[in-house]
Design a protein around this motif. Structure first.
Motif, PDB file in Angstrom:
ATOM      1  N   SER A  22       2.137  50.215 113.716  1.00  0.00           N
ATOM      2  CA  SER A  22       3.388  49.589 113.285  1.00  0.00           C
ATOM      3  C   SER A  22       3.951  48.821 114.469  1.00  0.00           C
ATOM      4  N   ARG A  71       3.011  50.252 109.443  1.00  0.00           N
ATOM      5  CA  ARG A  71       1.597  50.534 109.193  1.00  0.00           C
ATOM      6  C   ARG A  71       1.360  52.037 109.353  1.00  0.00           C
ATOM      7  N   GLU A 121      -3.620  45.391 114.405  1.00  0.00           N
ATOM      8  CA  GLU A 121      -4.292  45.646 113.128  1.00  0.00           C
ATOM      9  C   GLU A 121      -5.721  46.123 113.337  1.00  0.00           C
TER      10      GLU A 121
END
Ligand code: RIB
Length: 275
Positions: free
Chosen positions: A228, A268, A221
């Motif tokens: 992802s 993501r 993150e």
């Protein structure tokens, strides 16, 4: 004698504590063992069977009451001879010991399929070390999904060793001559390495090359773009293993000996759908 010497300590052997997957696993084990008043002795094997054996001997001399092994090159007979309660975690050996793993094979299929679903057709896989069982299970998942998508002829395997730096170099090398539009990395550390390499080559993520990792560590993150990943229930894996070991040590009934926990896809930026 009638009395077995006990120490209220257990040994935990992991391959590499500097890989962020392991601190979370260790945390869970310690939390649970502390509830039952056990202390945890932590050892790093560096993926070396020699070091594993040495540590197992040392731990035995210290009268640990049991061991959790997150290692791979288990010399099974030697471990059996130890005559100490053992639980195998994350990297399965055979079925002689209670074990807790996550679903490596299906997780890898999921990752590969996800790259396909967002439009990738030339999908590479960065494989973990060949002697590590879960790396192979992930490779088989990639292979079988590529086959069922009809993409196997375009498969492209990059050899990694679960470490960030090596993966970065390997991807830089691999992309000199070959073109790929998606990369499934066998763990998150290697996904971060791949991201670095792809960006260094002047390519955009996800527009030119989409990337997905495996593990679900917090580092994913922190990158730009965010990565992802296939997340493993890391804490839960450690906690279940610890409880299994306590039961074994204390001679309680174990209803379920082998656990394969589900994984899940976390989408993501790095695999945003194209166009
Ligand atoms: O990140 C390192 C890998 O080693 C993880 O995917 C985990 O499953 C462990 O075996």
């Amino acid at each position: 004698t009638l009395f077995k010497k006990t120490s209220k300590t257990i040994g935990l052997i992991v391959p590499d504590i500097s890989n962020p997957f392991f601190p979370e696993l260790v945390r869970a084990i310690e939390d649970v063992m502390n509830i039952y008043d056990y202390t945890v002795i932590l050892c790093n094997s560096d993926e070396k069977s020699e070091k594993e054996k040495q540590y197992m001997d040392v731990l035995k001399q210290k009268y640990v009451d049991g061991m959790i092994l997150t290692t791979n090159q288990l010399a099974i007979e030697e471990v059996m001879e130890l005559d100490i309660p053992i639980v195998v975690l994350d990297r399965p050996s055979d079925h002689s010991f209670p074990s807790v793993i996550a679903d490596n094979y299906n997780g890898a299929r999921l990752a590969t399929r996800h790259l396909y679903d967002i439009g990738c057709r030339k999908i590479a896989h960065i494989q973990g070390p060949a002697h590590v069982v879960n790396a192979m299970q992930r490779f088989y998942g990639y292979r079988d999904e590529m086959k069922s998508l009809g993409l196997w002829e375009d498969a492209f395997v990059i050899q990694g060793n679960y470490q960030l730096k090596q993966a970065k170099e390997a991807v830089l090398q691999a992309l000199q001559n070959d073109h790929v539009d998606g990369i499934f990395a066998g763990n998150d550390a290697m996904a971060v390495g791949a991201l670095k390499a792809v960006q260094q080559l002047g390519l955009r993520v996800p527009e030119d090359v989409a990337i997905i990792g495996y593990d679900g560590i917090p580092l994913t993150e922190m990158t730009t773009p965010e990565l992802s990943t296939i997340s493993q229930p890391i804490y839960e894996m450690g906690a279940i293993a610890a409880r299994l070991l306590v039961k074994k040590i204390e001679g309680q009934l174990i209803e379920q000996l082998h656990y394969v926990l589900p994984v899940k896809l976390i989408e993501r930026e790095s695999t945003r759908r194209r166009g």
